[in-house]
Design a protein around this motif. Structure first.
Motif, PDB file in Angstrom:
ATOM      1  N   ILE A 101       0.837  -1.194   0.000  1.00  0.00           N
ATOM      2  CA  ILE A 101       0.000   0.000   0.000  1.00  0.00           C
ATOM      3  C   ILE A 101       0.880   1.255   0.000  1.00  0.00           C
ATOM      4  CG2 ILE A 101      -1.791   1.263   1.261  1.00  0.00           C
ATOM      5  CD1 ILE A 101      -2.743  -1.412   2.366  1.00  0.00           C
ATOM      6  N   LEU A 102       1.953   1.252   0.814  1.00  0.00           N
ATOM      7  CA  LEU A 102       2.857   2.393   0.844  1.00  0.00           C
ATOM      8  C   LEU A 102       3.562   2.583  -0.496  1.00  0.00           C
ATOM      9  CD1 LEU A 102       4.493   1.955   4.379  1.00  0.00           C
ATOM     10  CD2 LEU A 102       2.742   3.600   3.703  1.00  0.00           C
ATOM     11  N   TYR A 103       3.897   1.467  -1.142  1.00  0.00           N
ATOM     12  CA  TYR A 103       4.572   1.566  -2.436  1.00  0.00           C
ATOM     13  C   TYR A 103       3.679   2.213  -3.488  1.00  0.00           C
ATOM     14  CZ  TYR A 103       6.477   0.258  -6.928  1.00  0.00           C
ATOM     15  OH  TYR A 103       6.936   0.300  -8.208  1.00  0.00           O
ATOM     16  N   SER A 104       2.354   2.083  -3.337  1.00  0.00           N
ATOM     17  CA  SER A 104       1.445   2.694  -4.305  1.00  0.00           C
ATOM     18  C   SER A 104       1.582   4.207  -4.327  1.00  0.00           C
ATOM     19  CB  SER A 104      -0.005   2.304  -3.979  1.00  0.00           C
ATOM     20  OG  SER A 104      -0.423   2.849  -2.739  1.00  0.00           O
ATOM     21  N   PHE A 105       2.118   4.808  -3.247  1.00  0.00           N
ATOM     22  CA  PHE A 105       2.347   6.250  -3.254  1.00  0.00           C
ATOM     23  C   PHE A 105       3.314   6.648  -4.364  1.00  0.00           C
ATOM     24  CE2 PHE A 105       1.363   6.606   1.554  1.00  0.00           C
ATOM     25  CZ  PHE A 105       0.011   6.617   1.258  1.00  0.00           C
ATOM     26  N   SER A 106       4.315   5.793  -4.601  1.00  0.00           N
ATOM     27  CA  SER A 106       5.274   6.063  -5.666  1.00  0.00           C
ATOM     28  C   SER A 106       4.784   5.555  -7.012  1.00  0.00           C
ATOM     29  CB  SER A 106       6.624   5.412  -5.332  1.00  0.00           C
ATOM     30  OG  SER A 106       7.510   5.490  -6.431  1.00  0.00           O
ATOM     31  N   ALA A 107       4.267   4.319  -7.029  1.00  0.00           N
ATOM     32  CA  ALA A 107       3.910   3.673  -8.291  1.00  0.00           C
ATOM     33  C   ALA A 107       2.633   4.239  -8.894  1.00  0.00           C
ATOM     34  CB  ALA A 107       3.759   2.164  -8.083  1.00  0.00           C
ATOM     35  N   ILE A 108       1.683   4.673  -8.054  1.00  0.00           N
ATOM     36  CA  ILE A 108       0.390   5.146  -8.535  1.00  0.00           C
ATOM     37  C   ILE A 108       0.196   6.634  -8.256  1.00  0.00           C
ATOM     38  CG2 ILE A 108      -2.104   4.802  -8.424  1.00  0.00           C
ATOM     39  CD1 ILE A 108      -0.551   2.425  -9.561  1.00  0.00           C
ATOM     40  N   GLY A 109       0.430   7.047  -7.002  1.00  0.00           N
ATOM     41  CA  GLY A 109       0.150   8.428  -6.620  1.00  0.00           C
ATOM     42  C   GLY A 109       1.007   9.446  -7.341  1.00  0.00           C
ATOM     43  N   ARG A 110       2.307   9.143  -7.475  1.00  0.00           N
ATOM     44  CA  ARG A 110       3.198  10.111  -8.124  1.00  0.00           C
ATOM     45  C   ARG A 110       2.810  10.379  -9.576  1.00  0.00           C
ATOM     46  NH1 ARG A 110       8.788   8.062  -8.002  1.00  0.00           N
ATOM     47  NH2 ARG A 110       8.841   8.574  -5.784  1.00  0.00           N
ATOM     48  N   PRO A 111       2.609   9.346 -10.422  1.00  0.00           N
ATOM     49  CA  PRO A 111       2.191   9.661 -11.801  1.00  0.00           C
ATOM     50  C   PRO A 111       0.821  10.320 -11.877  1.00  0.00           C
ATOM     51  CG  PRO A 111       2.175   7.279 -11.410  1.00  0.00           C
ATOM     52  CD  PRO A 111       2.865   7.901 -10.255  1.00  0.00           C
ATOM     53  N   LEU A 112      -0.082  10.024 -10.930  1.00  0.00           N
ATOM     54  CA  LEU A 112      -1.383  10.703 -10.926  1.00  0.00           C
ATOM     55  C   LEU A 112      -1.213  12.193 -10.638  1.00  0.00           C
ATOM     56  CD1 LEU A 112      -3.713   8.156  -9.080  1.00  0.00           C
ATOM     57  CD2 LEU A 112      -3.880   8.899 -11.464  1.00  0.00           C
ATOM     58  N   GLY A 149      -7.388   9.400  -2.416  1.00  0.00           N
ATOM     59  CA  GLY A 149      -8.346   8.319  -2.210  1.00  0.00           C
ATOM     60  C   GLY A 149      -8.094   7.114  -3.099  1.00  0.00           C
ATOM     61  N   ILE A 150      -7.728   7.375  -4.356  1.00  0.00           N
ATOM     62  CA  ILE A 150      -7.518   6.294  -5.319  1.00  0.00           C
ATOM     63  C   ILE A 150      -6.247   5.512  -5.016  1.00  0.00           C
ATOM     64  CG2 ILE A 150      -6.992   5.819  -7.754  1.00  0.00           C
ATOM     65  CD1 ILE A 150      -8.843   8.167  -8.460  1.00  0.00           C
ATOM     66  N   THR A 151      -5.193   6.206  -4.627  1.00  0.00           N
ATOM     67  CA  THR A 151      -3.874   5.581  -4.482  1.00  0.00           C
ATOM     68  C   THR A 151      -3.864   4.423  -3.471  1.00  0.00           C
ATOM     69  OG1 THR A 151      -2.752   7.619  -5.144  1.00  0.00           O
ATOM     70  CG2 THR A 151      -1.467   6.004  -3.905  1.00  0.00           C
ATOM     71  N   PRO A 152      -4.292   4.617  -2.223  1.00  0.00           N
ATOM     72  CA  PRO A 152      -4.265   3.465  -1.292  1.00  0.00           C
ATOM     73  C   PRO A 152      -5.249   2.365  -1.674  1.00  0.00           C
ATOM     74  CG  PRO A 152      -5.330   5.361  -0.274  1.00  0.00           C
ATOM     75  CD  PRO A 152      -4.732   5.849  -1.549  1.00  0.00           C
ATOM     76  N   CYS A 153      -6.336   2.731  -2.369  1.00  0.00           N
ATOM     77  CA  CYS A 153      -7.281   1.696  -2.811  1.00  0.00           C
ATOM     78  C   CYS A 153      -6.627   0.756  -3.814  1.00  0.00           C
ATOM     79  CB  CYS A 153      -8.526   2.354  -3.427  1.00  0.00           C
ATOM     80  SG  CYS A 153      -9.574   3.198  -2.229  1.00  0.00           S
ATOM     81  N   SER A 164      -3.110  -8.199 -10.811  1.00  0.00           N
ATOM     82  CA  SER A 164      -3.984  -7.041 -11.004  1.00  0.00           C
ATOM     83  C   SER A 164      -3.522  -6.244 -12.228  1.00  0.00           C
ATOM     84  CB  SER A 164      -3.956  -6.142  -9.763  1.00  0.00           C
ATOM     85  OG  SER A 164      -4.659  -4.951 -10.009  1.00  0.00           O
ATOM     86  N   PRO A 165      -4.419  -5.997 -13.195  1.00  0.00           N
ATOM     87  CA  PRO A 165      -4.021  -5.258 -14.396  1.00  0.00           C
ATOM     88  C   PRO A 165      -4.094  -3.749 -14.218  1.00  0.00           C
ATOM     89  CG  PRO A 165      -6.294  -5.962 -14.618  1.00  0.00           C
ATOM     90  CD  PRO A 165      -5.813  -6.479 -13.272  1.00  0.00           C
ATOM     91  N   ILE A 166      -4.513  -3.287 -13.038  1.00  0.00           N
ATOM     92  CA  ILE A 166      -4.761  -1.852 -12.857  1.00  0.00           C
ATOM     93  C   ILE A 166      -3.484  -1.020 -13.001  1.00  0.00           C
ATOM     94  CG2 ILE A 166      -5.600  -0.109 -11.240  1.00  0.00           C
ATOM     95  CD1 ILE A 166      -7.523  -2.155 -10.136  1.00  0.00           C
ATOM     96  N   PRO A 167      -2.352  -1.368 -12.318  1.00  0.00           N
ATOM     97  CA  PRO A 167      -1.159  -0.532 -12.477  1.00  0.00           C
ATOM     98  C   PRO A 167      -0.679  -0.431 -13.919  1.00  0.00           C
ATOM     99  CG  PRO A 167      -0.918  -1.987 -10.587  1.00  0.00           C
ATOM    100  CD  PRO A 167      -2.132  -2.439 -11.311  1.00  0.00           C
ATOM    101  N   GLY A 168      -0.632  -1.574 -14.623  1.00  0.00           N
ATOM    102  CA  GLY A 168      -0.189  -1.535 -16.015  1.00  0.00           C
ATOM    103  C   GLY A 168      -1.096  -0.689 -16.888  1.00  0.00           C
ATOM    104  N   ALA A 169      -2.418  -0.808 -16.674  1.00  0.00           N
ATOM    105  CA  ALA A 169      -3.357  -0.001 -17.457  1.00  0.00           C
ATOM    106  C   ALA A 169      -3.183   1.484 -17.167  1.00  0.00           C
ATOM    107  CB  ALA A 169      -4.791  -0.443 -17.151  1.00  0.00           C
ATOM    108  N   LEU A 170      -2.922   1.809 -15.895  1.00  0.00           N
ATOM    109  CA  LEU A 170      -2.708   3.215 -15.546  1.00  0.00           C
ATOM    110  C   LEU A 170      -1.444   3.769 -16.197  1.00  0.00           C
ATOM    111  CD1 LEU A 170      -3.696   3.540 -11.771  1.00  0.00           C
ATOM    112  CD2 LEU A 170      -4.722   4.707 -13.716  1.00  0.00           C
ATOM    113  N   ALA A 253      14.027   1.942 -10.807  1.00  0.00           N
ATOM    114  CA  ALA A 253      13.645   3.259 -11.325  1.00  0.00           C
ATOM    115  C   ALA A 253      12.732   4.033 -10.375  1.00  0.00           C
ATOM    116  CB  ALA A 253      12.999   3.102 -12.708  1.00  0.00           C
ATOM    117  N   PRO A 254      11.637   3.429  -9.840  1.00  0.00           N
ATOM    118  CA  PRO A 254      10.824   4.189  -8.878  1.00  0.00           C
ATOM    119  C   PRO A 254      11.571   4.574  -7.613  1.00  0.00           C
ATOM    120  CG  PRO A 254       9.589   2.319  -9.731  1.00  0.00           C
ATOM    121  CD  PRO A 254      10.999   2.141 -10.184  1.00  0.00           C
ATOM    122  N   LEU A 255      12.558   3.764  -7.211  1.00  0.00           N
ATOM    123  CA  LEU A 255      13.376   4.145  -6.060  1.00  0.00           C
ATOM    124  C   LEU A 255      14.099   5.454  -6.335  1.00  0.00           C
ATOM    125  CD1 LEU A 255      15.004   0.746  -5.014  1.00  0.00           C
ATOM    126  CD2 LEU A 255      13.184   1.959  -3.818  1.00  0.00           C
TER     127      LEU A 255
END
Length: 292
Positions: A101-112, A149-153, A164-170, A253-255
């Motif tokens: 969940i914390l990693y989603s801050f970098s993998a999902i939240g940052r590009p959003l 709201g979206i990122t931790p979900c 889960s295909p969500i990260p790749g699709a994003l 790379a995300p690191l």
């Protein structure tokens, strides 16, 4: 940060050694780099957050997206070192799920947030009249609330649902959007002034720096992730090699993104320039003492 938990990997996880005990070399390198990035990223994020808050108080800036992105990077960097220690030493699975969940801050939240920044600049530069008529503060707050709201979900989904295909699709949606948006803004800002002036307005120069930072972050941090998704299954290697070598190398790379973004922002604000001058001055002042 544990970037390749079994729940988020794109390979067959049957009998997969998640902790890479048989091929630990890349995993150790990845963990060491993670700790080093955290050691640089935490003070850089704190420094940048302090600078942004001071600018907001003085009324010289109101960039809510950069503030939120910096806070998200700080959370990510703070969680990196404990995550790496857990991966190497304790191997607590419950912590791994929390870490996803914390990693989603970098993998999902940052590009959003980068997409929000890019679209905001795009409207301001390409459609300035429409942008001035918009209730900017309201939609910025709504956008930030939606990202938080979206990122931790999505991180929770990745922690519990396999493949889960969500990260790749994003990535395939956000990375081209950021790239096209940045190129459109750069093209517009590079146009010659209608009045014939050759100098660049300071506000336009800051916009150029912001967009350049966004473009560099997109290429360095998310293009490898985007490219890995469709080709990982086609590679002629075992699942263990894909997981413990190829995937971990790509997820370096995300690191790096946790230190690249705050350092680029500090540089664009002129803060690193002053630090370099102080370093040079202290170095030059020590030279006469050394000669004596």
């Amino acid at each position: 940060m544990i970037t390749m938990s079994p729940a988020s990997s794109n390979i067959n996880s049957t009998d997969l050694d998640y902790y890479c005990t048989e091929t630990p070399t890349v995993a150790i390198i990845w963990c060491v780099l993670g700790v080093l990035c955290a050691c640089v990223g935490i003070p850089a994020s704190v420094w940048l957050l302090w600078v942004l808050v001071q600018r907001q108080r003085s009324g010289t800036s109101n960039d809510i997206y950069v503030v939120n992105l910096t806070v998200m990077d700080l959370f990510y960097n703070v969680g990196t070192a404990p995550s790496m220690i857990n991966y190497i030493a304790f191997r607590n699975h419950a912590f791994v799920l929390l870490d996803e969940i914390l990693y989603s801050f970098s993998a999902i939240g940052r590009p959003l947030f980068m997409t929000c920044m890019c679209m905001d600049c795009f409207m301001a530069v390409v459609y300035p009249i429409t942008y001035m008529k918009m209730k900017r503060y309201r939609y910025r707050l709504l956008s930030c609330a939606a990202v938080w709201g979206i990122t931790p979900c999505i991180g929770t989904i990745n922690a519990f649902i396999w493949y889960s295909p969500i990260p790749g699709a994003l990535y395939w949606l956000l990375v081209p959007t950021i790239a096209i948006c940045d190129l459109a803004i750069l093209y517009t800002l590079r146009k010659p002034d209608p009045s014939g002036r050759s100098d660049v307005h300071p506000q336009k120069q800051r916009a150029l720096q912001t967009i350049t930072n966004s473009f560099v972050m997109t290429l360095v941090c998310y293009l490898p992730l985007m490219a890995m998704g469709p080709f990982l299954r086609l590679m002629p290697a075992s699942d263990q090699v894909k997981f413990c070598v190829i995937s971990l190398l790509v997820y370096i790379a995300p690191l790096l993104g946790g230190i690249i973004m705050p350092l680029l922002q500090l540089h664009s604000l002129g803060r690193l320039r002053g630090l370099l001058y102080c370093t040079r001055d202290s170095g030059s002042s020590e030279q006469p003492d050394q000669q004596l």
